[in-house]
Write an enzyme that holds these catalytic residues in place. Structure first.
Site, PDB file in Angstrom:
ATOM      1  N   ALA A   1       0.858  -1.189   0.000  1.00  0.00           N
ATOM      2  CA  ALA A   1       0.000   0.000   0.000  1.00  0.00           C
ATOM      3  C   ALA A   1       0.887   1.229   0.000  1.00  0.00           C
ATOM      4  O   ALA A   1       2.018   1.197   0.498  1.00  0.00           O
ATOM      5  CB  ALA A   1      -0.892  -0.020   1.233  1.00  0.00           C
TER       6      ALA A   1
ATOM      7  N   GLY B   1       0.650  -5.175   0.722  1.00  0.00           N
ATOM      8  CA  GLY B   1      -0.511  -5.342  -0.159  1.00  0.00           C
ATOM      9  C   GLY B   1      -0.158  -6.021  -1.476  1.00  0.00           C
ATOM     10  O   GLY B   1      -1.003  -6.696  -2.074  1.00  0.00           O
TER      11      GLY B   1
ATOM     12  N   GLU C   1      -0.233  -9.563  -0.704  1.00  0.00           N
ATOM     13  CA  GLU C   1      -1.622  -9.949  -0.412  1.00  0.00           C
ATOM     14  C   GLU C   1      -2.455 -10.086  -1.691  1.00  0.00           C
ATOM     15  O   GLU C   1      -3.265 -11.008  -1.827  1.00  0.00           O
ATOM     16  CB  GLU C   1      -2.251  -8.928   0.544  1.00  0.00           C
ATOM     17  CG  GLU C   1      -1.649  -9.025   1.945  1.00  0.00           C
ATOM     18  CD  GLU C   1      -2.034  -7.852   2.829  1.00  0.00           C
ATOM     19  OE1 GLU C   1      -1.658  -6.701   2.510  1.00  0.00           O
ATOM     20  OE2 GLU C   1      -2.720  -8.080   3.833  1.00  0.00           O
TER      21      GLU C   1
ATOM     22  N   GLU D   1       4.468  -4.935   7.383  1.00  0.00           N
ATOM     23  CA  GLU D   1       3.641  -3.944   8.080  1.00  0.00           C
ATOM     24  C   GLU D   1       4.061  -3.719   9.528  1.00  0.00           C
ATOM     25  O   GLU D   1       3.965  -2.610  10.062  1.00  0.00           O
ATOM     26  CB  GLU D   1       2.153  -4.359   8.035  1.00  0.00           C
ATOM     27  CG  GLU D   1       1.507  -4.288   6.660  1.00  0.00           C
ATOM     28  CD  GLU D   1       1.687  -5.526   5.799  1.00  0.00           C
ATOM     29  OE1 GLU D   1       2.484  -6.413   6.183  1.00  0.00           O
ATOM     30  OE2 GLU D   1       1.045  -5.616   4.746  1.00  0.00           O
TER      31      GLU D   1
END
Ligand code: COA
Length: 261
Positions: free
Chosen positions: A66, A111, A114, A134
């Site tokens: 992200a 992300g 993911e 993260e």
């Protein structure tokens, strides 16, 4: 929405979706995630498309997570839509009726990892690196990482990756089952992913969709229900034009030509 941040191309029934922010290691800002959702929907509803490749522009990153610049100033209330947007994208990829190949051409972090995990098949180049970093930002994965990672690699390995935030190389990702295949170079990866995607284009579309649903149910339904589901959809394939074609082609020693009907 900026269309140029994500590229979309169809060749021989394969839609290639490319995250196109190479200068930012293809970091996933809100507009990229929203555009990705729109383009996956476009691919899923386009009858001329039968398989999809997701990749990143350049040779450094698939997606480095992200976009961290969007985290500044956000709190528990204002960040919720960011996670929900990412999760909706991942759920869409996972449940759409066509196979999606992640061609992982570099960093797949946060992300990026993911979204790759929501794809059906993961191939990578040898320079790819994977991780859920993260924890190093004081947060945790929010696009489904704590749920899909343990399903792919087991709870113990997932905990080590999420707790440490460490990156692993492509050969280690292959060893633990996070990815299916490693190619030496990004060029070979792109060729290999395209060859596989073109092979999947030739398969019967209804059977492909039902196989995907049944395999996904192996994760989400209790044993018994998922077996019942498999019987139901196995039977459904027997009402398709493609089943008649596939069986006839085998018995007459010719190549099947499926109509996805
Ligand atoms: N969000 C926003 N920008 C990012 C980014 C992210 N997730 N990942 C990389 N970038 C940007 C960098 O800020 C830099 O931009 P700049 O040139 O304008 O400063 C550019 O991409 C290149 O990154 P850089 O850190 O200079 O490259 P590097 O080779 O030293 O390191 C990474 C590459 C991927 C290891 C490093 O960028 C990184 O750790 N990124 C964050 C990964 C992460 O924590 N993801 C999870 C987010 S929840």
């Amino acid at each position: 929405m900026s269309e140029e941040e994500v590229l979309y191309e169809i060749v021989d029934g394969v839609a290639t979706i490319t995250i196109n922010r190479p200068a930012k290691f293809n970091a996933l800002n809100t507009s990229v995630v929203t555009t990705l959702r729109e383009l996956f929907k476009r691919a899923n509803t386009d009858d001329t498309v039968r398989s999809v490749i997701l990749t990143g522009a350049g040779e450094k990153a698939f997606a480095a997570g992200a976009d961290i610049t969007e985290f500044q100033g956000k709190n528990s209330k204002t960040v919720r839509s960011l996670a929900e947007n990412g999760q909706e994208l991942c759920k869409y990829i996972e449940s759409m009726g066509k196979p999606v190949i992640a061609a992982i051409n570099g960093f797949a972090l946060g992300g990026g990892c993911e979204i790759a995990m929501a794809c059906d098949i993961r191939h990578a180049s040898s320079n790819a690196k994977f991780g859920q970093p993260e924890i190093n930002l004081g947060i945790i994965p929010g696009f489904g990482g704590t749920v899909r990672l343990p399903r792919l690699v087991g709870l113990g390995m997932a905990k080590e990756l999420v707790y440490s935030g460490d990156q692993i190389k492509a050969d280690e990702a292959l060893r633990i089952g996070l990815i299916n295949k490693v190619f030496e170079t990004v060029t070979e990866l792109r060729e290999g992913a395209m060859n596989l995607a073109k092979k999947l284009v030739m398969k019967p579309g209804i059977a492909m969709d039902l196989a995907k649903q049944s395999l996904n149910n192996a994760w989400t339904m209790p044993l018994g229900k998922n077996l019942d589901f498999e019987v139901d959809v196995f039977c459904k394939t027997f009402d398709t034009v493609d089943k008649v074609e596939g069986v006839d082609a085998f018995l007459n020693k010719r190549e099947a030509k499926f109509k996805h009907k």
